[in-house]
Scaffold this motif. Structure first.
Motif, PDB file in Angstrom:
ATOM      1  N   LYS A  61      49.935  29.646   6.392  1.00 21.96           N
ATOM      2  CA  LYS A  61      48.597  29.979   5.908  1.00 21.96           C
ATOM      3  C   LYS A  61      47.681  28.766   5.795  1.00 21.96           C
ATOM      4  O   LYS A  61      46.586  28.868   5.232  1.00 21.96           O
ATOM      5  N   CYS A 109      43.458  34.797  -8.021  1.00 22.82           N
ATOM      6  CA  CYS A 109      44.235  34.976  -6.785  1.00 22.82           C
ATOM      7  C   CYS A 109      44.666  36.434  -6.630  1.00 22.82           C
ATOM      8  O   CYS A 109      44.661  36.983  -5.523  1.00 22.82           O
ATOM      9  N   GLN A 114      40.708  38.427  -0.531  1.00 24.33           N
ATOM     10  CA  GLN A 114      41.043  37.223   0.222  1.00 24.33           C
ATOM     11  C   GLN A 114      41.006  36.041  -0.738  1.00 24.33           C
ATOM     12  O   GLN A 114      40.008  35.845  -1.436  1.00 24.33           O
ATOM     13  N   THR A 115      42.080  35.262  -0.774  1.00 20.60           N
ATOM     14  CA  THR A 115      42.130  34.091  -1.636  1.00 20.60           C
ATOM     15  C   THR A 115      42.213  32.836  -0.794  1.00 20.60           C
ATOM     16  O   THR A 115      43.096  32.694   0.054  1.00 20.60           O
ATOM     17  N   GLN A 160      45.774  33.950   1.093  1.00 24.06           N
ATOM     18  CA  GLN A 160      45.562  34.162   2.517  1.00 24.06           C
ATOM     19  C   GLN A 160      45.377  32.855   3.291  1.00 24.06           C
ATOM     20  O   GLN A 160      45.697  32.777   4.461  1.00 24.06           O
ATOM     21  N   SER A 161      44.835  31.827   2.645  1.00 22.84           N
ATOM     22  CA  SER A 161      44.648  30.556   3.343  1.00 22.84           C
ATOM     23  C   SER A 161      44.590  29.411   2.345  1.00 22.84           C
ATOM     24  O   SER A 161      44.161  29.589   1.198  1.00 22.84           O
TER      25      SER A 161
END
Length: 244
Positions: free
Chosen positions: A3, A186, A191-192, A218-219
Motif C-alpha cells: 500500500k 482510519c 479511504q485512509t 488504503q495508502s
C-alpha cells in the motif's frame, strides 16, 4: 497488498470537490502537516479540491496545516469541538465573514461519532448537550430517568492521518499522544491516506503493538522527518510561502 505510495502528491490525488475529509491530530500532536500541504499544492496547481467538509478536533493554528487549508478557501464547512484554539485567526476571520460554516460538537461526542461511523453504528444517545443550543432539533429519549440526546455517526470519504511506523500492508503504530483521533478516523473513512515516519517490511512490527490494522488503510507515504505545527508557528511560518 503493498500500500506504499511514492510521493505526497500521489497520496492526495484522489481527494475531489465536495468530499468529507477527516484530518487527524489533537492540536499539532498527530497532525499530518505534509499531507495537508500536499493537498494545498494540488489546489494551487489545479484549482481542486474545493467545497470540502473537514472533521478535526480544532480549527487550526497560525498559517500552516489546517489553518493554511482554510486560508486557501478550500473548506466550506468545519466539524470540530474546539474552534477557539491558541491562534485560530484564519478560521475566525473566515467564519465572521460568512465564508465557512461550523458544526460545533463536544469533544467526547465528536470522538464517539467518529468511532460509531467506523463501527457501523448509525446513532447513539448521550446526556452531553441536553438543554443547550447544540441539542436543538435532535431526538431526545429518557433512560433511567435521565434525558439523552441522539447523535448520528460521522463518516468520511477520506481520512488524512499521521502515524509513526507502518509496514507495507498498512499496519500502523503511533508515537505517544499522536495516537488521539487518528485510529478512529482510519476506521470511519472510505479511504485512509497515512503519512508515516518509517515504512518497514511486513512482520517487523510486533502484532501486539499494532494499533491500526492494515485493513483500515488504503495508502501510506513515508515522511522521514515530519514537521510539527507548534514548531512552525513559533518560527512564524506561512504555507505556502509568500512570493518574494
Amino acid at each position: 497488498m503493498d500500500k506504499t505510495i511514492a510521493n505526497l502528491a500521489t497520496a492526495v490525488a484522489g481527494i475531489e470537490d465536495g468530499m468529507t475529509v477527516m484530518i487527524g491530530g489533537f492540536g499539532g500532536s498527530g497532525a499530518p502537516i505534509e499531507l495537508i500541504h500536499a493537498l494545498i499544492d494540488r489546489f494551487r496547481a489545479t484549482g481542486h479540491p474545493t467545497n470540502l467538509t473537514v472533521v478535526n478536533n480544532n480549527a487550526g493554528n497560525g498559517h500552516v496545516g489546517l489553518a493554511a487549508l482554510i486560508a486557501q478557501g478550500m473548506v466550506a464547512k468545519l466539524i470540530c469541538s474546539f474552534p477557539r484554539s491558541a491562534d485560530a485567526r484564519v478560521f475566525t476571520e473566515q467564519y465572521l465573514a460568512g465564508k465557512i460554516a461550523l458544526e460545533l460538537v463536544p469533544q467526547g461526542t465528536l470522538a464517539e461519532r467518529i468511532r460509531a461511523g467506523g463501527a457501523g453504528i448509525p446513532a447513539f444517545y448521550t446526556p452531553t448537550s441536553f438543554g443547550t443550543d447544540l441539542a436543538k432539533g435532535k431526538p431526545v429519549e429518557t433512560f433511567d430517568g435521565r434525558p439523552y440526546v441522539q447523535e448520528r455517526w460521522l463518516k468520511a470519504d477520506v481520512a488524512l492521518v499521521k502515524a509513526d511506523v507502518g509496514d507495507r500492508l498498512g499496519n500502523l503504530t503511533y508515537r505517544m499522544a499522536a495516537r488521539n483521533f487518528n485510529p478512529l478516523m482510519c476506521m470511519a473513512a472510505a479511504q485512509t491516506v497515512v503519512q508515516v515516519s518509517r515504512i518497514v517490511a511486513p512482520g517487523e512490527i510486533d502484532p501486539e503493538a499494532v494499533i491500526t490494522p492494515g485493513i483500515f488503510v488504503q495508502s501510506l507515504v513515508e515522511v522521514p522527518n515530519p514537521q510539527q505545527e507548534e514548531t512552525l508557528n513559533r518560527a512564524q511560518a506561512v504555507y505556502p510561502e509568500p512570493a518574494a
